[in-house]
Design an enzyme around this catalytic site. Structure first.
Site, PDB file in Angstrom:
ATOM      1  N   LYS A 170      -6.055  -1.454  -7.900  1.00 56.65           N
ATOM      2  CA  LYS A 170      -4.982  -0.764  -7.459  1.00 56.65           C
ATOM      3  C   LYS A 170      -4.811   0.185  -8.403  1.00 56.65           C
ATOM      4  O   LYS A 170      -5.059   0.151  -9.648  1.00 56.65           O
ATOM      5  CB  LYS A 170      -3.732  -1.685  -7.363  1.00 56.65           C
ATOM      6  CG  LYS A 170      -2.584  -1.429  -6.658  1.00 56.65           C
ATOM      7  CD  LYS A 170      -1.694  -2.420  -6.017  1.00 56.65           C
ATOM      8  CE  LYS A 170      -0.339  -1.908  -5.553  1.00 56.65           C
ATOM      9  NZ  LYS A 170      -0.296  -1.159  -4.422  1.00 56.65           N
ATOM     10  N   ASN A 173       1.879   2.999   5.342  1.00 53.40           N
ATOM     11  CA  ASN A 173       2.379   2.504   3.980  1.00 53.40           C
ATOM     12  C   ASN A 173       3.049   3.385   3.194  1.00 53.40           C
ATOM     13  O   ASN A 173       2.731   4.480   2.933  1.00 53.40           O
ATOM     14  CB  ASN A 173       1.453   1.632   3.235  1.00 53.40           C
ATOM     15  CG  ASN A 173       0.664   2.613   2.170  1.00 53.40           C
ATOM     16  OD1 ASN A 173       1.337   2.587   1.158  1.00 53.40           O
ATOM     17  ND2 ASN A 173      -0.521   2.931   2.455  1.00 53.40           N
ATOM     18  N   ASN A 195      -6.973   8.976  -8.824  1.00 49.59           N
ATOM     19  CA  ASN A 195      -6.178   9.062  -7.651  1.00 49.59           C
ATOM     20  C   ASN A 195      -5.091  10.333  -8.014  1.00 49.59           C
ATOM     21  O   ASN A 195      -4.063  10.077  -8.314  1.00 49.59           O
ATOM     22  CB  ASN A 195      -5.258   7.893  -7.467  1.00 49.59           C
ATOM     23  CG  ASN A 195      -4.644   7.735  -6.192  1.00 49.59           C
ATOM     24  OD1 ASN A 195      -4.517   8.721  -5.368  1.00 49.59           O
ATOM     25  ND2 ASN A 195      -3.697   7.007  -6.117  1.00 49.59           N
ATOM     26  N   CYS A 197      -2.163  10.387  -3.481  1.00 54.95           N
ATOM     27  CA  CYS A 197      -1.334   9.550  -3.071  1.00 54.95           C
ATOM     28  C   CYS A 197      -0.140  10.401  -2.261  1.00 54.95           C
ATOM     29  O   CYS A 197       0.542  11.179  -2.949  1.00 54.95           O
ATOM     30  CB  CYS A 197      -0.513   8.479  -3.869  1.00 54.95           C
ATOM     31  SG  CYS A 197       0.538   7.506  -3.021  1.00 54.95           S
ATOM     32  N   LYS A 212     -10.720  11.214  -5.894  1.00 61.42           N
ATOM     33  CA  LYS A 212     -10.084  10.733  -4.822  1.00 61.42           C
ATOM     34  C   LYS A 212      -9.203  11.910  -4.055  1.00 61.42           C
ATOM     35  O   LYS A 212      -8.290  12.237  -4.510  1.00 61.42           O
ATOM     36  CB  LYS A 212      -9.179   9.520  -4.898  1.00 61.42           C
ATOM     37  CG  LYS A 212      -8.813   8.841  -3.559  1.00 61.42           C
ATOM     38  CD  LYS A 212      -8.914   7.541  -3.387  1.00 61.42           C
ATOM     39  CE  LYS A 212      -8.409   6.848  -1.921  1.00 61.42           C
ATOM     40  NZ  LYS A 212      -8.368   5.502  -1.968  1.00 61.42           N
ATOM     41  N   ASN A 235      -7.872   9.766   1.114  1.00 66.87           N
ATOM     42  CA  ASN A 235      -6.792   8.948   0.914  1.00 66.87           C
ATOM     43  C   ASN A 235      -6.148   8.659   2.186  1.00 66.87           C
ATOM     44  O   ASN A 235      -6.613   9.290   3.200  1.00 66.87           O
ATOM     45  CB  ASN A 235      -5.877   9.592  -0.064  1.00 66.87           C
ATOM     46  CG  ASN A 235      -4.999   8.689  -0.861  1.00 66.87           C
ATOM     47  OD1 ASN A 235      -4.539   7.529  -0.063  1.00 66.87           O
ATOM     48  ND2 ASN A 235      -4.970   8.645  -2.251  1.00 66.87           N
ATOM     49  N   SER A 264      -7.359  -1.343   4.755  1.00 61.15           N
ATOM     50  CA  SER A 264      -6.841  -1.683   5.911  1.00 61.15           C
ATOM     51  C   SER A 264      -7.394  -2.764   6.782  1.00 61.15           C
ATOM     52  O   SER A 264      -6.875  -3.833   7.628  1.00 61.15           O
ATOM     53  CB  SER A 264      -6.436  -0.706   6.747  1.00 61.15           C
ATOM     54  OG  SER A 264      -5.592   0.502   6.324  1.00 61.15           O
TER      55      SER A 264
END
Lengths: 306, 274
Positions: free
Chosen positions: A45, A69, A126, A129, A166, A193, A268
């Site tokens: 994570k 989410n 990342n 997001c 990402k 993403n 998912s």
């Protein structure tokens, strides 16, 4: 039996499936349990420099077609990550990809510097997001110059750790962003993403269900978009890719690989087919390869005829 | 692919019963189809969504007993009949038993709701029930009147201040009690350290013990990873909340620590704990 081993940026994976960042993945013991469920590798994570609170609940909703989410990247910060990575290293069952996130360049640099000294295999940056925009503004992955700047900064301090960016699908031309990152020294990409953000409204209350109101969309519905973007980025840069987005079956994974992915991320899918989805998908890949005379699954990477 | 959805359903509060000064039971007309031990995610729109054990399910109606403890639960406890909440679920594992068995239920503090539900269901299957409840004081004992009126239930009470039943903890005489009464199974829900003790006693006497584990949760369906247990990394919402003491014996963190919303360890015995 087909050989499912793949090599990604110098690291060998027992099969192409990896746990995507953000789904489970909070603790070392969970990473190990996901490997026991058949995953070829793990992505943590996203790790922050300091403790970061996520959004209040509800944070995840699903239908048969999509998951939405806005968990909001909760994390206890770098010190906890160091502990968890050390715990995982004790009897490490599969490669570890550390996903890191920051609000600005300095934070990315500080985390990456530390990561360079830890027993991780790959660093995933990342910058995409879509759920923390209220806090940090437009994700870096949505502006080519920002994406390149973060890539360069991280590369400078990442030592011998390969750096994977990402990417966000929420851009006009993802190849432009990818090319900018490649110029900045990116070793590979993970994409996509989550899409959006999207909005789901409860009719009776006439209000959104997610506490953050909007959330990133994943799940089966986004797979065709992900496959297309993987194809485009692979073609544009030639850099190795972790293809992520709506993969739930072996056939989905093979499609991703034909489009250009070396590894296939799943998140998912844990909801749609259970935690052992990694084993199921690896078996399905193997069956398909056997039926189609593919001895090494690596042979199919990027072989789509366009 | 199976037709799956995890979206809250809006339910109206039909009835509210005040159990203690800080606990209320809310009744909803809704076909939940839950089993004792399972939980729902209860949504107070605009505030939060929290896991909540089902306290009763009679086919067309279900009940949740809510302790005004955090932000959301305090606000929920101020709601009135006719107000609306969202629910998802039911989720998780249930208590397991067979028809006609002798069950010992050990409830600590405000942990009794799932055992209350279990009592009603087990009585339908002609089980014999010893219900052992412990609390600090008699005002904190839940469902007392109903439980006293149920045929087939032997109620045993302990309060630390001695205001009702035996003075002390419910676990003080538990071993002797179980040895004498030899139930087929033990089911427990309450503070973690109490449940850990119950599990140890059950293991020692070789009586199968089922424990209802509480962990911080976001999704309730196995995706967020907030409720995993070390060192096996299994998810409380999927493999639990009801787990056998044999499984929990493999989970070192049980009775030691839990994790907060950021995944940081919070030790039960840490004197510096907030």
């Amino acid at each position: 039996m087909a050989n499912l081993k793949v090599k990604y940026l110098g690291t060998a994976f027992a099969n192409p499936t990896v746990l995507a960042s953000g789904v489970t993945g909070v603790t070392a013991s969970t990473w190990k349990s996901v490997v026991r469920s058949g995953a070829g590798g793990i992505t943590t994570k996203s790790i922050w420099l300091n403790e970061h609170k996520g959004h209040p609940n509800p944070t995840i909703i699903t239908t048969e077609h999509w998951m939405m989410n806005a968990v909001g990247l909760p994390d206890a910060g770098l010190n906890k990550a160091v502990e968890e990575i050390a715990e995982y290293e004790k009897d490490k069952p599969a490669p570890l990809i550390a996903s890191i996130v920051g609000g600005n360049e300095e934070e990315f640099i500080k985390i990456a510097e530390k990561m360079a000294t830890l027993p991780i295999d790959i660093l995933e940056i990342n910058i995409s997001c879509p759920n923390v925009e209220d806090e940090f503004g437009l994700p870096f992955a949505c502006v080519a110059t920002d994406a390149k700047r973060i890539t360069q900064a991280v590369k400078k301090v990442a030592g011998n750790k390969p750096v994977v960016i990402k990417l966000s699908p929420n851009v006009t031309r993802i190849t432009e962003i990818a090319e900018a990152c490649a110029q900045g020294g990116a070793d590979g990409f993970c994409l996509i993403n989550t899409l959006g953000p999207g909005l789901y409204i409860n009719l009776e209350l006439r209000m959104p269900v997610l506490a953050n109101k909007v959330g990133g969309i994943s799940g089966p519905a986004i797979k065709p978009l992900a496959v297309k973007m993987v194809h485009d980025v692979y073609k544009a840069t030639g850099l190795p890719i972790i293809g992520t987005g709506g993969v739930t079956t072996g056939k989905d994974a093979l499609e991703m690989m034909m489009a250009g992915a070396t590894l296939v991320g799943m998140g998912s899918a844990v909801y749609y087919r259970g935690i052992d989805v990694f084993r199921k998908v690896a078996n399905e890949i193997s069956e398909w390869c056997d039926k189609n005379g593919v001895k090494n699954v690596e042979e199919i990477i990027g072989t789509v005829k366009m | 692919m199976e037709n799956k959805t995890e979206l809250p359903q809006i339910v109206e509060i039909k009835q509210i019963v005040t159990e203690t000064p800080d606990i209320k039971t809310f009744y909803f007309d809704y076909h939940l189809e839950s089993k004792p031990g399972q939980f729902v995610m209860l949504w107070l729109p605009g505030v939060d969504e929290v896991p909540m054990s089902v306290a009763l399910d009679t086919n067309n109606q279900f009940a949740l007993t809510i302790y005004a403890r955090g932000d959301a639960t305090k606000k929920i406890c101020k709601l009135k009949e006719g107000d609306k909440l969202g629910i998802r679920g039911p989720y998780g594992t249930m208590f397991n038993y067979k028809e006609g068995e002798h069950l010992a239920l050990v409830g600590g503090g405000y942990g009794t709701p799932p055992l209350y539900f279990l009592t009603h269901e087990a009585l339908k299957k002609e089980c014999k029930i010893d219900f052992l409840i412990g609390a600090h004081t008699k005002e904190k004992l839940l469902y007392l009147k109903t439980l006293q009126g149920l045929e087939g239930v032997n109620l045993h009470i302990a309060t630390t201040d001695g205001s009702l039943g035996e003075k002390g903890h419910i676990t003080d005489n538990l071993e002797n009690f179980l040895q004498e009464n030899k139930p087929d199974r033990i089911m427990t829900c309450g503070p973690e350290l109490l449940m850990k003790k119950v599990g140890e006693i059950g293991d020692k006497l070789n009586i199968q013990t089922q424990i209802s584990v509480e962990r911080y949760m976001k999704c309730g369906f196995g995706v967020c990873g907030q409720c995993t247990l070390d060192p096996l990394g299994i998810r409380t919402c999927v493999s639990g909340p009801v787990m056998s003491s044999k499984v929990l014996n493999m989970l070192d963190e049980f009775g030691q620590y839990t994790r907060d919303a950021q995944g940081k360890k919070q030790y039960f015995n840490n004197p510096n704990k907030k």
